[in-house]
Design a protein around this motif. Structure first.
Motif, mmCIF file in Angstrom:
data_model
loop_
_atom_site.group_PDB
_atom_site.id
_atom_site.type_symbol
_atom_site.label_atom_id
_atom_site.label_comp_id
_atom_site.label_asym_id
_atom_site.label_seq_id
_atom_site.Cartn_x
_atom_site.Cartn_y
_atom_site.Cartn_z
ATOM 1 N N LYS A 198 -1.720 -4.921 0.392
ATOM 2 C CA LYS A 198 -0.849 -4.767 -0.765
ATOM 3 C C LYS A 198 -1.068 -5.955 -1.700
ATOM 4 O O LYS A 198 -1.075 -7.105 -1.261
ATOM 5 N N LYS A 199 -1.258 -5.676 -2.968
ATOM 6 C CA LYS A 199 -1.477 -6.718 -3.986
ATOM 7 C C LYS A 199 -0.229 -7.578 -4.104
ATOM 8 O O LYS A 199 0.887 -7.064 -4.179
ATOM 9 N N LEU A 200 -0.415 -8.890 -4.113
ATOM 10 C CA LEU A 200 0.693 -9.827 -4.268
ATOM 11 C C LEU A 200 0.806 -10.270 -5.721
ATOM 12 O O LEU A 200 -0.213 -10.448 -6.407
ATOM 13 N N PRO A 201 2.025 -10.471 -6.204
ATOM 14 C CA PRO A 201 2.182 -10.970 -7.581
ATOM 15 C C PRO A 201 1.721 -12.424 -7.657
ATOM 16 O O PRO A 201 1.965 -13.216 -6.739
ATOM 17 N N LYS A 202 1.044 -12.759 -8.724
ATOM 18 C CA LYS A 202 0.581 -14.136 -8.953
ATOM 19 C C LYS A 202 1.509 -14.805 -9.964
ATOM 20 O O LYS A 202 1.891 -14.186 -10.961
ATOM 21 N N SER A 248 -2.491 -1.140 -1.709
ATOM 22 C CA SER A 248 -3.382 -1.125 -2.860
ATOM 23 C C SER A 248 -4.835 -0.862 -2.505
ATOM 24 O O SER A 248 -5.530 -0.149 -3.215
ATOM 25 N N ARG A 249 -5.315 -1.494 -1.448
ATOM 26 C CA ARG A 249 -6.725 -1.382 -1.058
ATOM 27 C C ARG A 249 -6.827 -1.343 0.462
ATOM 28 O O ARG A 249 -5.880 -1.660 1.169
ATOM 29 N N THR A 250 -8.034 -1.019 0.918
ATOM 30 C CA THR A 250 -8.307 -0.985 2.349
ATOM 31 C C THR A 250 -9.545 -1.830 2.637
ATOM 32 O O THR A 250 -10.523 -1.766 1.905
ATOM 33 N N VAL A 251 -9.479 -2.606 3.696
ATOM 34 C CA VAL A 251 -10.615 -3.385 4.181
ATOM 35 C C VAL A 251 -10.991 -2.824 5.547
ATOM 36 O O VAL A 251 -10.124 -2.632 6.405
ATOM 37 N N VAL A 252 -12.280 -2.556 5.746
ATOM 38 C CA VAL A 252 -12.772 -2.014 7.012
ATOM 39 C C VAL A 252 -13.863 -2.921 7.534
ATOM 40 O O VAL A 252 -14.769 -3.321 6.796
ATOM 41 N N THR A 253 -13.786 -3.242 8.827
ATOM 42 C CA THR A 253 -14.794 -4.077 9.459
ATOM 43 C C THR A 253 -15.052 -3.596 10.881
ATOM 44 O O THR A 253 -14.184 -2.969 11.496
ATOM 45 N N CYS A 254 -16.236 -3.894 11.377
ATOM 46 C CA CYS A 254 -16.578 -3.583 12.762
ATOM 47 C C CYS A 254 -16.372 -4.791 13.674
ATOM 48 O O CYS A 254 -16.599 -4.707 14.874
ATOM 49 N N ALA A 264 -2.641 -16.366 -2.405
ATOM 50 C CA ALA A 264 -3.300 -15.184 -1.831
ATOM 51 C C ALA A 264 -3.271 -14.009 -2.798
ATOM 52 O O ALA A 264 -2.349 -13.864 -3.605
ATOM 53 N N ASP A 265 -4.297 -13.177 -2.720
ATOM 54 C CA ASP A 265 -4.382 -11.975 -3.545
ATOM 55 C C ASP A 265 -3.657 -10.797 -2.913
ATOM 56 O O ASP A 265 -3.049 -9.983 -3.602
ATOM 57 N N TYR A 266 -3.735 -10.679 -1.584
ATOM 58 C CA TYR A 266 -3.197 -9.517 -0.873
ATOM 59 C C TYR A 266 -2.523 -9.947 0.419
ATOM 60 O O TYR A 266 -2.877 -10.962 1.012
ATOM 61 N N SER A 267 -1.570 -9.136 0.862
ATOM 62 C CA SER A 267 -0.995 -9.278 2.199
ATOM 63 C C SER A 267 -1.358 -8.032 2.999
ATOM 64 O O SER A 267 -1.537 -6.952 2.436
ATOM 65 N N VAL A 268 -1.469 -8.179 4.289
ATOM 66 C CA VAL A 268 -1.784 -7.053 5.164
ATOM 67 C C VAL A 268 -0.482 -6.334 5.487
ATOM 68 O O VAL A 268 0.478 -6.957 5.942
ATOM 69 N N VAL A 269 -0.437 -5.023 5.235
ATOM 70 C CA VAL A 269 0.782 -4.265 5.518
ATOM 71 C C VAL A 269 0.651 -3.402 6.764
ATOM 72 O O VAL A 269 1.665 -3.033 7.356
ATOM 73 N N GLN A 270 -0.574 -3.070 7.176
ATOM 74 C CA GLN A 270 -0.740 -2.318 8.409
ATOM 75 C C GLN A 270 -2.174 -2.451 8.906
ATOM 76 O O GLN A 270 -3.108 -2.596 8.123
ATOM 77 N N VAL A 271 -2.310 -2.405 10.226
ATOM 78 C CA VAL A 271 -3.613 -2.497 10.880
ATOM 79 C C VAL A 271 -3.832 -1.217 11.684
ATOM 80 O O VAL A 271 -2.944 -0.788 12.422
ATOM 81 N N ALA A 272 -4.996 -0.587 11.530
ATOM 82 C CA ALA A 272 -5.352 0.602 12.301
ATOM 83 C C ALA A 272 -6.642 0.313 13.056
ATOM 84 O O ALA A 272 -7.699 0.171 12.449
#
Length: 130
Positions: A122-126, A66-72, A103-111
């Protein structure tokens, strides 16, 4: 300008901790297990507005996210078993650990790159509580 501070948003993550045996009303083990998570940790990162931009193709076109989070911050222990809170605050269990159902989201992959890490979420159902 690897990661502008003004573009970062406040988030929480919790990592997978252990499996917790489930007991019934008599205290007997049922054979089922629940997933236990760590204490939620606060961090700041850049969040994509939605799926579909060219920068998010790093994960491929067939991955459902659903979304992407990017950090240094290369030292974050977030992996594919972690949970992320973006739109809400974590709900805590009585022992102080994170309630995974909040939780709002689960991590499905790390790059991982040379100077940054991207997480596909990925958005989790509430559950609807009345």
């Amino acid at each position: 300008m690897r990661s502008l501070r003004r573009n970062k948003q406040h988030l929480y993550y919790a990592t997978y901790d252990k499996k917790i045996p489930v007991t019934d009303e008599n205290g007997d083990f049922t054979g089922d297990e629940e997933t236990g998570y760590s204490v939620p940790v606060s961090f700041y990162a850049n969040i994509s507005p939605a799926k579909g931009s060219s920068q998010e193709e790093v994960f491929g076109k067939n991955l459902d996210y659903s979304r992407t989070v990017v950090t240094c911050d290369m030292s974050l222990p977030i992996d594919e078993f972690s949970l992320i809170w973006i739109e809400s605050n974590p709900v805590l269990n009585q022992d102080g650990t994170a309630d995974g159902d909040s939780a709002d989201y689960s991590v499905v992959q790390v790059a991982r790159g040379l100077n940054s890490v991207s997480y596909a979420l990925k958005k989790l159902p509430k559950s609807m509580e009345v």
